[in-house]
Design an enzyme around this catalytic site. Structure first.
Site, short mmCIF file in Angstrom:
data_model
loop_
_atom_site.label_atom_id
_atom_site.label_comp_id
_atom_site.label_asym_id
_atom_site.label_seq_id
_atom_site.Cartn_x
_atom_site.Cartn_y
_atom_site.Cartn_z
N SER A 27 0.83 -1.21 0.00
CA SER A 27 0.00 0.00 0.00
C SER A 27 0.86 1.26 0.00
CB SER A 27 -0.89 0.00 1.24
OG SER A 27 -1.67 1.18 1.27
N ILE A 77 4.26 10.99 3.52
CA ILE A 77 3.20 11.35 2.58
C ILE A 77 1.99 11.87 3.36
CG2 ILE A 77 1.72 10.53 0.69
CD1 ILE A 77 4.83 10.40 0.16
N CYS A 137 0.16 3.82 10.44
CA CYS A 137 0.83 4.86 9.67
C CYS A 137 1.48 5.86 10.61
CB CYS A 137 -0.15 5.59 8.76
SG CYS A 137 0.69 6.90 7.85
N GLY A 224 12.52 0.11 2.92
CA GLY A 224 13.63 -0.32 2.08
C GLY A 224 14.49 -1.39 2.74
N GLY A 250 8.77 -5.50 3.98
CA GLY A 250 9.90 -4.72 4.48
C GLY A 250 11.17 -5.01 3.72
N GLY A 272 7.26 -2.82 -1.44
CA GLY A 272 6.99 -1.40 -1.38
C GLY A 272 8.01 -0.58 -2.15
N THR A 273 9.01 -0.11 -1.43
CA THR A 273 10.03 0.78 -1.97
C THR A 273 10.63 0.31 -3.29
OG1 THR A 273 10.51 1.45 0.29
CG2 THR A 273 12.20 1.92 -1.34
C1 LIG Z 1 5.95 6.43 0.03
C2 LIG Z 1 5.29 5.39 0.89
C3 LIG Z 1 3.92 5.46 1.13
C4 LIG Z 1 3.30 4.51 1.93
N1 LIG Z 1 1.96 4.58 2.15
C5 LIG Z 1 1.34 3.63 2.89
C6 LIG Z 1 -0.07 3.62 3.05
O1 LIG Z 1 -0.76 4.47 2.51
N2 LIG Z 1 -0.63 2.66 3.82
C7 LIG Z 1 0.12 1.67 4.42
O2 LIG Z 1 -0.41 0.81 5.12
N3 LIG Z 1 1.47 1.64 4.25
C8 LIG Z 1 2.08 2.59 3.51
N4 LIG Z 1 3.44 2.53 3.32
C9 LIG Z 1 4.20 1.42 3.93
C10 LIG Z 1 4.44 0.30 2.92
O3 LIG Z 1 3.21 -0.28 2.49
C11 LIG Z 1 5.35 -0.79 3.52
O4 LIG Z 1 4.71 -1.32 4.67
C12 LIG Z 1 6.69 -0.26 3.91
O5 LIG Z 1 7.14 0.68 2.96
C13 LIG Z 1 7.76 -1.35 4.05
O6 LIG Z 1 7.97 -2.04 2.84
P1 LIG Z 1 9.19 -1.71 1.85
O7 LIG Z 1 10.43 -1.71 2.67
O8 LIG Z 1 9.13 -2.77 0.81
O9 LIG Z 1 8.91 -0.35 1.29
C14 LIG Z 1 4.07 3.48 2.52
C15 LIG Z 1 5.44 3.41 2.25
C16 LIG Z 1 6.06 4.33 1.45
C17 LIG Z 1 7.53 4.21 1.21
#
Ligand SMILES: Cc1cc2nc3c(=O)[nH]c(=O)nc-3n(C[C@H](O)[C@H](O)[C@H](O)COP(=O)(O)O)c2cc1C
Ligand SMILES: Cc1cc2nc3c(=O)[nH]c(=O)nc-3n(C[C@H](O)[C@H](O)[C@H](O)COP(=O)(O)OP(=O)(O)OC[C@H]3O[C@@H](n4cnc5c(N)ncnc54)[C@H](O)[C@@H]3O)c2cc1C
Ligand SMILES: Cc1cc2nc3c(=O)[nH]c(=O)nc-3n(C[C@H](O)[C@H](O)[C@H](O)COP(=O)(O)OP(=O)(O)OC[C@H]3O[C@@H](n4cnc5c(N)ncnc54)[C@H](O)[C@@H]3O)c2cc1C
Ligand SMILES: Cc1cc2nc3c(=O)[nH]c(=O)nc-3n(C[C@H](O)[C@H](O)[C@H](O)COP(=O)(O)O)c2cc1C
Ligand code: FES
Ligand code: FES
Lengths: 314, 262, 314, 262
Positions: A27, A77, A137, A224, A250, A272-273
């Site tokens: 998300s 955000i 969040c 990240g 993550g 995500g990232t």
């Molecule tokens: C720019 C950005 C916006 C995000 N927005 C949301 C969101 O709207 N709702 C949510 O549950 N998590 C949000 N997340 C968290 C991600 O869904 C995820 O849990 C987190 O980034 C860890 O995963 P990653 O390391 O692969 O990015 C956001 C993350 C990023 C980087």
């Protein structure tokens, strides 16, 4: 063991959903899908999790909203989104063209009533496969995170949502807690159908020239590769204490990372990232995941879920 | 479907102190013509996680015959410094051209280009295309100091260039807005500006007084560059409402009428 | 602003101690100093924090005890040390040759009584300048971490130690808590003279070939650049809620990182993992810190402590 | 004082599939003689934080005249794969030689060297030095399969070499211990072994039965390589007590009598 022609099954069952592979975008890291659809056929994804949706439109936090850190990034955000009505009218119908693609809608808010209201509206939508309750969040004042750090509050939230939801409810947990297992167990007992973890870790970086926090809102959420070890440990610990499925999130950048989360106990994962680094990240990661299975003689990826747990000799 | 982002570097020239021009194979076929001045390339400076995010650099020059693109950049932090290490023959990971560039309007005759600092590079391709569509080009560029001048001669190939510096070490002392006199502006049907936010805000104000319509190219920190992170927003007034637009996808170029500065 | 000949003062006052610069090696990342003394004169350091010391000798955890992660590492040393008696006899006297080098001894244990006993013994030592109470080691079962995650328990520990300590007592906090400010305030109210944060973040990595956690003990502590944003945010938040000095720790690799922690509110910093990457890390970081001040016309580094705080225009 | 860790690469040869020999300027003056076979170099494979920790590789060959050191390594994971990218002329960051190497004992006449897999490289410098001090050298090396053989010819320059493979694809099928017959061992005053732990454990047991004293070079994951992280320990029995010794500083070579395997 290593037959390149081998047929491997990388599909998984998550709640009532059948995912053709365990990989879905996380998300907030994929918007509502349209933009990425110009890069590849979204139908290849295991599922899709769309941006957090709130009752009313939100403009989010001041900029800068993103900053790079070592092997990671910070974001603040602040849940910018057009509000649930427009999401249902303008965003979700587009995704229905991908027939076998489960759509998970991330729900956020400030008070229980908001969340309930959003969930109730989504419950009437034919375009929704599951709800992901975002009680984690870190980027909104008085936002979801208070529910994400107190087991009692989390439980009341889950009960309230389950009372109105017609779809399975996945609760997304925050890593910014003393005891993640306690949170997970509280959500399970309150009726959660699944758990996803982790959301971002609270962090900050300072702009040395301006002598102030770089992000407009001060702190932000760290994501990240930097946070992968934190996420793996939480998935590993939670897995042993709940019987509902866990979605691992993550720092996933490669197929090997997917395998690592599955071995820790995740049934599926979110990316995500990585989507920001490379718009083609998800299909590449899916291919790499399948390839890892071929290389390691794993006929069904479901075999390795929890493989690193002590009970499985890990 | 997405173009292959891995492209070969053809040239990497030093234009001045901390100033470089990087030329690489275009990720898209330029002959198809679907690119605009003011769009940007989103570049990974290294495959290392030390630089996880891409860096946005404006399309400065498109060589259609050779299907090559050039960006001109000033080293700013660790990422752009890392980029200086790449050599002809290396392969780099480039997305783009991305975003909405500067529209070229059929009805315009005389155009005014305004650039500040690292906002100058996109004006070169813009000037080239404006001239190619038969318009006159008048350019005003501003820099902190003489040592930071860039692309002045190249821009002069398409029309008159006025140089401003904060310290008067080159051209005229003053901000770009100092050069935007009623006289100069009376000669313009439209303006195009790119530079840091304080400059754009001042340009917007001045040109509203001068009654010249125009476009602003905004600079915000970007995550994804393709519209999925919602990191790069800027306030715009649209359909009677204040909202946040993604500068990477709805911009970086906006009609000045909708851009709201804090 | 930018006079290369400018004389800059990078000394700081920490508790009753005068540090010629704000940089000290972190506990567990410098052993007791002897090994690094063959690389440079330890006298250049602001202070030195030695390895965690327990009442009795400990052999620590099974190997592997270290693993690399993205921009970081995991460790599960498990407090291996020869016990306080031998530390006082065999290790600390060596450091007394560095006349103006404050020696901070990191104290760990299992129960309050252990900690008290160790502190009492150290209180008689002329070789000790301050005690750092380690209530945050994630790597020992029933170890310090329970004291590090419960404000009441932390407070009782601090009171018990303050009752016997003759040296200033710095409490080292764990980042693995829901509310770091609450922990910090509890320690201050219980009499802590200073706080150091952060210890490592709990994490895990899995060995995909062996299908089990890579570290011998399963989970470990994450350190290095990956955790810097987490540490900066905690220092920044704690600074505004306490009046005792804060020592910043987490991912420091360069002089710019030192400046970042000071702007967030730290009075001094500790360098951990960087010593493993480069045995000369501390003197290099000290030079870079001084150089940053010269480049930015900062005559006394004390000017920038807390500069990024809202109260200071940050 | 510490030597400068940044040294120039002179050669980087491919010895076989996934097998490389890297030769670089010695961080210390080899003519001073303060290095030993069995010591290791602690190498940063890149300055990127993606590879924060150094990788330990054994000193395989010291060229005293040219003051150069060679390590021989097999790619194992991302770090050693990254290392393969470095070319002659590049500068790499090398600490060492570090640790306690193999002692050469004046009273010995006949030595037996035992190596398995990536434990073989340090035996080359050892064999060279043993021969130089007038001892006979007999070597047994074991590999999984023929494709993994390394340094066999080089070792043969100093004495007879017996090759064992797990699958019999080269030399004799079997483990190194299969080759450690009573007959072979009766010819040895001392043995030196390097290889994976299960091999070392088996060698220790066999050689105790054969009544030959020796040294074991242990392999543990390292953090710092200089004795400050206490990551790399191995159980030893010393002064009547079981304790944990740092293999980077008190080892990697230990008298087999004190090494305790789980
Ligand atoms: C720019 C950005 C916006 C995000 N927005 C949301 C969101 O709207 N709702 C949510 O549950 N998590 C949000 N997340 C968290 C991600 O869904 C995820 O849990 C987190 O980034 C860890 O995963 P990653 O390391 O692969 O990015 C956001 C993350 C990023 C980087
Ligand atoms: C649409 C657009 C076009 C641009 N075109 C040019 C150009 O043609 N030539 C040129 O020299 N510069 C241009 N810039 C600015 C350029 O992107 C930054 O100088 C560069 O990203 C700095 O990266 P760094 O790693 O050196 O700095 P660091 O400060 O180390 O970067 C850290 C992070 O902050 C971001 N960042 C830092 N400064 C800026 C900035 N000013 N704008 C946006 N992001 C920033 C980086 O992208 C990175 O994610 C443009 C910016 C935008 C938004
Ligand atoms: C004293 C000593 C001498 C060695 N000499 C040689 C040699 O001469 N030639 C050779 O090919 N190999 C040698 N090794 C093994 C070599 O260090 C590893 O193969 C290498 O570190 C793997 O790094 P990687 O990044 O490719 O693997 P990855 O698995 O990606 O490495 C991740 C981390 O684990 C560590 N690690 C992984 N495998 C090992 C291992 N087997 N031993 C120690 N650490 C490990 C790495 O150093 C790194 O910190 C030696 C090991 C030791 C301890
Ligand atoms: C190998 C290792 C051993 C450590 N041992 C201790 C210890 O004994 N006591 C303690 O308080 N912290 C210990 N720490 C934590 C560090 O002191 C420091 O808080 C942490 O590593 C974060 O800093 P860094 O990112 O600079 O390493 C240890 C850290 C590492 C990596
Ligand atoms: S940079 Fe991600 S939406 Fe614009
Ligand atoms: S590797 Fe750090 S003590 Fe041995």
């Amino acid at each position: 063991m290593n037959d390149p022609q081998m047929d491997v099954d990388i599909s998984v069952n998550l709640l009532s959903l059948h995912l053709k592979n365990p990989v879905m975008p996380a998300s907030g890291c994929f918007s509502f899908g349209k933009e990425v659809a110009s890069f590849y056929d979204l139908g290849v994804l295991g599922a899709i999790v769309v941006k957090a949706t709130t009752l009313d439109e939100r403009l989010g936090n001041p900029t800068p909203r993103v900053a790079e850190t070592a092997a990671g990034m910070l974001n603040s955000i602040g849940l910018q989104n057009p509000g649930v009505k427009r999401v249902m009218q303008e965003e979700l119908p587009y995704l229905s063209r991908y027939r076998s693609l489960p759509v998970i809608v991330n729900v956020a808010g400030t008070a229980i009533d908001d969340y309930v209201d959003v969930t109730r509206q989504l419950s009437s939508s034919p375009d929704v496969s599951a709800i992901e309750l975002n009680i984690s969040c870190p980027n909104v004042k008085c936002g979801g995170i208070q529910f994400g750090s107190d087991p009692q509050m989390a439980a009341s939230m889950v009960r309230a949502i389950k009372a109105v939801a017609t779809h399975p409810v996945i609760v997304k947990l925050s890593p910014n807690v003393t005891d993640i297992v306690e949170m997970a167990v509280a959500c399970e007992e309150a009726g959660a159908d699944g758990l996803s973890l982790i959301n971002t870790v609270i962090g900050m970086t300072i702009d040395l020239e301006r002598r102030r926090p770089l992000l407009g809102s001060g702190a932000g959420g760290l994501s990240g590769p930097a946070i992968k070890p934190i996420a793996i440990r939480m998935v590993y610990d939670v897995f042993r204490h709940v019987s509902i499925p866990v979605i691992g999130i993550g720092g996933i950048m490669t197929g090997a990372d997917v395998i690592e989360f599955l071995m820790a106990g995740a049934t599926a994962v979110q990316v995500g990232t990585a989507n920001f680094v490379d718009p083609l990240a998800c299909p590449r990661i899916i291919d790499e995941t399948r390839e890892w299975c071929v290389q390691h003689g794993v006929r069904s990826i479901r075999e390795i879920i929890g493989a690193a747990q002590p009970a499985n000799g890990g | 479907m997405a173009p292959m982002p891995d492209v070969e570097v053809f040239a990497h020239e030093t234009l001045g102190k901390d100033l470089y021009a990087l030329t690489f194979a275009s990720p898209i076929d330029l002959r198809a013509g679907n690119y605009q001045p003011g769009q940007f390339l989103h570049i990974r400076v290294s495959q290392s996680f030390d630089f996880l995010l891409r860096r946005p650099l404006s399309l400065c020059y498109a060589d259609v015959d050779q299907n090559r693109l050039t960006v001109v950049y000033r080293t700013q932090g660790a990422g752009t410094r890392r980029l200086t290490a790449c050599k002809p023959g290396d392969v780099i990971d480039v997305l783009g051209p991305l975003g909405q560039g500067f529209p070229i309007r059929a009805q315009d005759h005389r155009t005014l280009l305004i650039g500040g600092g690292v906002g100058v590079p996109p004006l070169l391709e813009l000037a080239k295309q404006l001239r190619a569509s038969g318009k006159t080009v008048q350019t005003v560029v501003g820099f902190q100091t003489a040592g930071q001048l860039m692309l002045v001669e190249e821009l002069a190939a398409y029309g008159e260039v006025t140089v401003m510096t904060d310290d008067g070490s080159a051209g005229t002392r003053g901000l770009v807005t100092t050069a935007l006199t009623a006289e100069l502006c009376s000669l313009a049907d439209r303006y195009y500006a790119c530079g840091p936010s304080p400059m754009l805000k001042a340009v917007q104000q001045t040109m509203r007084v001068r009654n010249v319509p125009g476009y602003l190219s905004l600079e915000e920190r970007m995550g994804c560059g393709i519209g999925i992170c919602v990191g790069c927003v800027h306030a715009v007034y649209r359909d009677g409402q204040l909202t946040n637009a993604k500068t990477c996808r709805e911009g970086p170029v906006f009609d000045e009428r909708e851009v709201v500065f804090a």
